[in-house]
Design an enzyme around this catalytic site. Sequence first.
Site, PDB file in Angstrom:
ATOM      1  N   ASP A 199      -1.190   8.693  -6.479  1.00  0.00           N
ATOM      2  CA  ASP A 199       0.007   8.108  -6.350  1.00  0.00           C
ATOM      3  C   ASP A 199       1.051   8.454  -6.958  1.00  0.00           C
ATOM      4  OD1 ASP A 199      -1.654   6.499  -4.615  1.00  0.00           O
ATOM      5  OD2 ASP A 199      -1.583   4.809  -5.964  1.00  0.00           O
ATOM      6  N   GLY A 218       0.789  -1.158  -0.103  1.00  0.00           N
ATOM      7  CA  GLY A 218      -0.112  -0.104  -0.048  1.00  0.00           C
ATOM      8  C   GLY A 218       0.956   1.361  -0.043  1.00  0.00           C
TER       9      GLY A 218
HETATM   10  C1  GLA Z   1      -4.785   3.320  -4.744  1.00  0.00           C
HETATM   11  C2  GLA Z   1      -4.844   4.131  -5.999  1.00  0.00           C
HETATM   12  C3  GLA Z   1      -4.958   5.552  -5.515  1.00  0.00           C
HETATM   13  C4  GLA Z   1      -5.972   5.853  -4.931  1.00  0.00           C
HETATM   14  C5  GLA Z   1      -6.071   4.794  -3.619  1.00  0.00           C
HETATM   15  C6  GLA Z   1      -6.968   5.149  -2.580  1.00  0.00           C
HETATM   16  O1  GLA Z   1      -3.307   3.672  -4.076  1.00  0.00           O
HETATM   17  O2  GLA Z   1      -3.817   4.108  -6.735  1.00  0.00           O
HETATM   18  O3  GLA Z   1      -5.271   6.219  -7.046  1.00  0.00           O
HETATM   19  O4  GLA Z   1      -7.410   5.531  -5.266  1.00  0.00           O
HETATM   20  O5  GLA Z   1      -5.533   3.486  -3.859  1.00  0.00           O
HETATM   21  O6  GLA Z   1      -7.122   6.277  -1.895  1.00  0.00           O
END
Ligand code: GLA
Length: 384
Positions: free
Chosen positions: A174, A126
């Site tokens: 991200d 994550g």
């Molecule tokens: C992932 C996705 C992001 C965002 C997050 C949740 O990291 O790549 O674009 O949606 O989940 O906030």
Amino acid sequence: MNLRPSELAVAFTERFGDKPAGIWSAPGRVNLIGEHTDYNDGFVLPFAINHSTLVAARPRSDRTVRVCSTFAPDDVVLADLDALVPGSVEGWAAYPLGVLWAMERAGYFSPGLDLLIDSSVPVGAGLSSSAALECAVAVAANDLSAASLSRTELVTIGQVAENEMVGAPTGIMDQSASLLGEEGHAVFLDCRSRESRLVPLDLKGVGLELLVMDTRVSHSHSTGGYAARRRSCELGAELLGVPALRDLSVRDLAEAAGLLDEETFRRVRHIVTENARVQDAVDVLSGKGPVALGQLLNTSHASMRDDFEISCAELDTAVDTAVSAGALGARMTGGGFGGAAIALVRSGDSAAVADAVTRAFADAGFTAPMIFPVLPASGAGRVA
Ligand code: GLA
């Protein structure tokens, strides 16, 4: 493997028989607050972290791309730039090749490339190892092709690669953190206007640490839950007659409750309240300072657990235990269904919090978590 740029250059020369033209780096990210708000045109507050992906690259005179990595050393992926289409590449190579494909599709010719990749961003935690990989290749290809794309354009290139080549319907958070981050700052981003502002986040200066608690429960956003949440949000916006959930405020929720089925309403309520929490967090950081963030982190986690339903037993255990052991606040971070949680702790308490979480995982029979502090670091660029 966490190689230094000079070590990666040596490895590149051994692998390809010639020196790289340069080395580029892009960080992973932690999202401080604002989850699943990005694809709802909303607000996010992530920061780039001091764990990054390095790419050594050299242009070629043909249209071939050779991609190797230190994490899958036996995989040498060969691709013809003219034959790349979504579905033609599987596994991790879809990220770097997807970036080159997206650049070409946007009208920017990329030369053939030799690429060697190394990463210290844990995969599946994550922390956006995928965006780090995309952005490192994007800044390298941007420099080597003289495409001169702006950071905002590179964000879109990374997102298109991930959406179309990898098949994960993710937003822009991200890549934005990885490309726009600065040391000691978080990135406050309006995902509709794409305006961003750096917000000072000097944790050390006020005696705080941010711990990442990687549950080791691996997740993938190209399958299942993530896409289902996105569809619920789109359905909610459609039924409520707004272009995106960003257009609703907390005051609209009472009326929305009467117009939506119970589950869609809870999905909508998470997004609407989370957008408000991001803005509150920015106010807190510029007013009372990071010590006061704790309650917002806790409320955000409860909303993801109960309304958006993207947490899991391991994430809840990490968050609850961290808070009971003295963290000022904690929440899962990223797309959910596994990955990592973060805990904001006073520096003197971090060992006790980490110990308590490790013990709680052992008691519950979960795989041992990986717990480590992160700092807001600078964004992607050339390093050698
Ligand atoms: C992932 C996705 C992001 C965002 C997050 C949740 O990291 O790549 O674009 O949606 O989940 O906030």
